[in-house]
Design an enzyme around this catalytic site. Structure first.
Site, PDB file in Angstrom:
ATOM      1  N   ASN A  10       0.872  -1.170   0.000  1.00 39.98           N
ATOM      2  CA  ASN A  10       0.000   0.000   0.000  1.00 39.98           C
ATOM      3  C   ASN A  10       0.911   1.222   0.000  1.00 39.98           C
ATOM      4  O   ASN A  10       1.518   1.541   1.016  1.00 39.98           O
ATOM      5  CB  ASN A  10      -0.902  -0.023   1.245  1.00 39.98           C
ATOM      6  N   TRP A  11       1.013   1.840  -1.166  1.00 40.73           N
ATOM      7  CA  TRP A  11       1.946   2.967  -1.302  1.00 40.73           C
ATOM      8  C   TRP A  11       1.404   4.231  -0.645  1.00 40.73           C
ATOM      9  O   TRP A  11       2.125   5.214  -0.515  1.00 40.73           O
ATOM     10  CB  TRP A  11       2.240   3.233  -2.779  1.00 40.73           C
ATOM     11  N   LYS A  12       0.132   4.236  -0.290  1.00 40.03           N
ATOM     12  CA  LYS A  12      -0.502   5.417   0.326  1.00 40.03           C
ATOM     13  C   LYS A  12      -0.254   6.647  -0.546  1.00 40.03           C
ATOM     14  O   LYS A  12      -0.224   6.541  -1.758  1.00 40.03           O
ATOM     15  CB  LYS A  12      -0.018   5.584   1.770  1.00 40.03           C
ATOM     16  N   HIS A  95      -9.397   1.110   4.873  1.00 38.99           N
ATOM     17  CA  HIS A  95      -8.138   1.304   5.592  1.00 38.99           C
ATOM     18  C   HIS A  95      -8.376   2.223   6.792  1.00 38.99           C
ATOM     19  O   HIS A  95      -9.186   3.149   6.726  1.00 38.99           O
ATOM     20  CB  HIS A  95      -7.089   1.918   4.648  1.00 38.99           C
ATOM     21  N   GLU A  97      -6.790   4.585   7.909  1.00 38.56           N
ATOM     22  CA  GLU A  97      -6.587   6.020   7.622  1.00 38.56           C
ATOM     23  C   GLU A  97      -7.828   6.617   6.969  1.00 38.56           C
ATOM     24  O   GLU A  97      -8.150   7.786   7.197  1.00 38.56           O
ATOM     25  CB  GLU A  97      -5.329   6.197   6.755  1.00 38.56           C
ATOM     26  N   GLU A 167      -5.183  -4.902  10.492  1.00 36.80           N
ATOM     27  CA  GLU A 167      -4.127  -3.911  10.682  1.00 36.80           C
ATOM     28  C   GLU A 167      -4.366  -3.159  11.996  1.00 36.80           C
ATOM     29  O   GLU A 167      -5.123  -2.186  12.034  1.00 36.80           O
ATOM     30  CB  GLU A 167      -4.139  -2.897   9.538  1.00 36.80           C
ATOM     31  N   GLY A 173       2.808   2.221  10.716  1.00 37.07           N
ATOM     32  CA  GLY A 173       3.746   3.330  10.549  1.00 37.07           C
ATOM     33  C   GLY A 173       4.475   3.714  11.824  1.00 37.07           C
ATOM     34  O   GLY A 173       5.145   4.744  11.887  1.00 37.07           O
ATOM     35  N   SER A 213       3.646  -2.299  10.128  1.00 37.89           N
ATOM     36  CA  SER A 213       5.104  -2.372  10.230  1.00 37.89           C
ATOM     37  C   SER A 213       5.677  -3.736   9.840  1.00 37.89           C
ATOM     38  O   SER A 213       6.628  -4.217  10.462  1.00 37.89           O
ATOM     39  CB  SER A 213       5.570  -1.968  11.639  1.00 37.89           C
ATOM     40  N   GLY A 234       2.898  -1.159   4.183  1.00 38.89           N
ATOM     41  CA  GLY A 234       2.994   0.253   3.849  1.00 38.89           C
ATOM     42  C   GLY A 234       4.431   0.630   3.517  1.00 38.89           C
ATOM     43  O   GLY A 234       4.924   0.388   2.402  1.00 38.89           O
ATOM     44  N   GLY A 235       5.128   1.209   4.483  1.00 47.49           N
ATOM     45  CA  GLY A 235       6.466   1.763   4.275  1.00 47.49           C
ATOM     46  C   GLY A 235       7.428   0.840   3.534  1.00 47.49           C
ATOM     47  O   GLY A 235       8.117   1.269   2.599  1.00 47.49           O
TER      48      GLY A 235
HETATM   49  P1  13P Z   1       3.193   0.260   7.560  1.00 45.89           P
HETATM   50  O1  13P Z   1       3.652  -1.046   6.957  1.00 45.89           O
HETATM   51  O2  13P Z   1       3.946   1.453   7.066  1.00 45.89           O
HETATM   52  O3  13P Z   1       3.097   0.173   9.059  1.00 45.89           O
HETATM   53  O4  13P Z   1       1.687   0.474   7.037  1.00 45.89           O
HETATM   54  C1  13P Z   1       0.776  -0.554   7.173  1.00 45.89           C
HETATM   55  C2  13P Z   1      -0.436  -0.196   6.405  1.00 45.89           C
HETATM   56  O5  13P Z   1      -1.178   0.684   6.778  1.00 45.89           O
HETATM   57  C3  13P Z   1      -0.695  -0.926   5.155  1.00 45.89           C
HETATM   58  O6  13P Z   1      -1.969  -0.655   4.671  1.00 45.89           O
END
Ligand code: 13P
Length: 250
Positions: A10-12, A95, A97, A167, A173, A213, A234-235
């Site tokens: 997930n590149w956000k 998600h 967020e 999640e 993050g 993470s 994510g990251g």
């Molecule tokens: P991180 O891997 O950066 O913690 O993000 C997880 C995430 O929200 C994937 O959708």
């Protein structure tokens, strides 16, 4: 039960066009386990170019959101038919967020899931508890209610397409990861709940991904858990090398 193994990124709200295409290219050309489904969650403006870059490869593209409406006067929104028309097959829905910063409710997410499935696309439905819920020890009930409110209306053919991503918000993050035991406990509880809501066949078929993470250093341990079928990352999905290492951690 042999469920699908999935590495989803997930590149956000990250990358420019050039970075997005380069990242997709580097990932596509890297050495990857061939029994793992790879999905890149790409920002809307770059999905078309990334799909073109990935044409003919086995790497898939996901949108990070969709509208609950079909079409019309909804400025700034993106419909499932738009997403389908460019050739993407997956949509990340719910998600944390989106829930937290854009006020997306379970009822709204239920409507988005319906649209996604009606279009024949595969939803990656996210759930997970905030820190205060985890501290109070009520995380299982909290996440079960997210599933009940958003999934109860789905039919068996719909459920056969569904992917769930657990999640925990406190692990997103933050560098803090759920321990493999914490992930397994929640995934097992959710699978048991899916059996209660639907059937044992559905419960044992639905892939449940862990997100929060996930990194090359912890992916193996997490993916070794019986009910963890992969990751939503994510990251660590923003670097081809680290996402490839995660893909190779099953
Ligand atoms: P991180 O891997 O950066 O913690 O993000 C997880 C995430 O929200 C994937 O959708």
């Amino acid at each position: 039960m042999n469920r699908l193994k999935i590495a989803a990124g997930n590149w956000k709200m990250n990358t420019t066009l050039n970075e997005a295409v380069q990242l997709a290219k580097d990932y596509k050309n890297g050495s990857r386990a061939n029994n793992v489904i790879s999905i890149l969650g790409v920002p809307f403006p770059f999905m078309h170019a990334v799909l073109a870059e990935l044409e003919g490869s086995d790497v898939h593209v996901a949108a990070q959101n969709c509208s609950e409406h079909d079409k019309g006067a909804f400025t700034g929104e993106t419909s499932v038919s738009m997403i389908k028309s460019i050739g993407a097959n997956y949509i990340i829905i719910g998600h944390s967020e989106r829930r937290e910063y854009f006020g997306e409710s379970d009822a709204l997410l239920a409507a988005k899931l319906t649209k996604c499935l009606e279009a024949g696309l595969t939803p990656i439905f996210c759930c997970g508890e905030p820190l205060q819920v985890r501290k109070a020890g009520t995380q299982v009930d909290y996440v079960k209610s997210q599933l009940k409110n958003a999934l109860s209306h789905l039919s068996t053919p719909d459920l056969e397409k569904l992917i769930i991503a657990y999640e925990p918000i406190w692990a997103i993050g933050t560098g803090e990861t759920a321990t493999p035991q914490q992930a397994q406990d929640m995934h097992k509880a959710l699978r048991e709940y899916l059996e209660e809501l639907f059937s044992i066949e559905i419960a044992s078929h639905i892939p449940i991904l862990y997100g929060g993470s996930v990194k090359p250093a912890n992916a193996k341990e997490l993916f070794a858990c019986e009910d963890v079928d992969g990751g939503l990352v994510g990251g660590a999905s923003l670097k081809a090398d680290s996402f490839l290492a995660i893909n190779n951690s099953f």
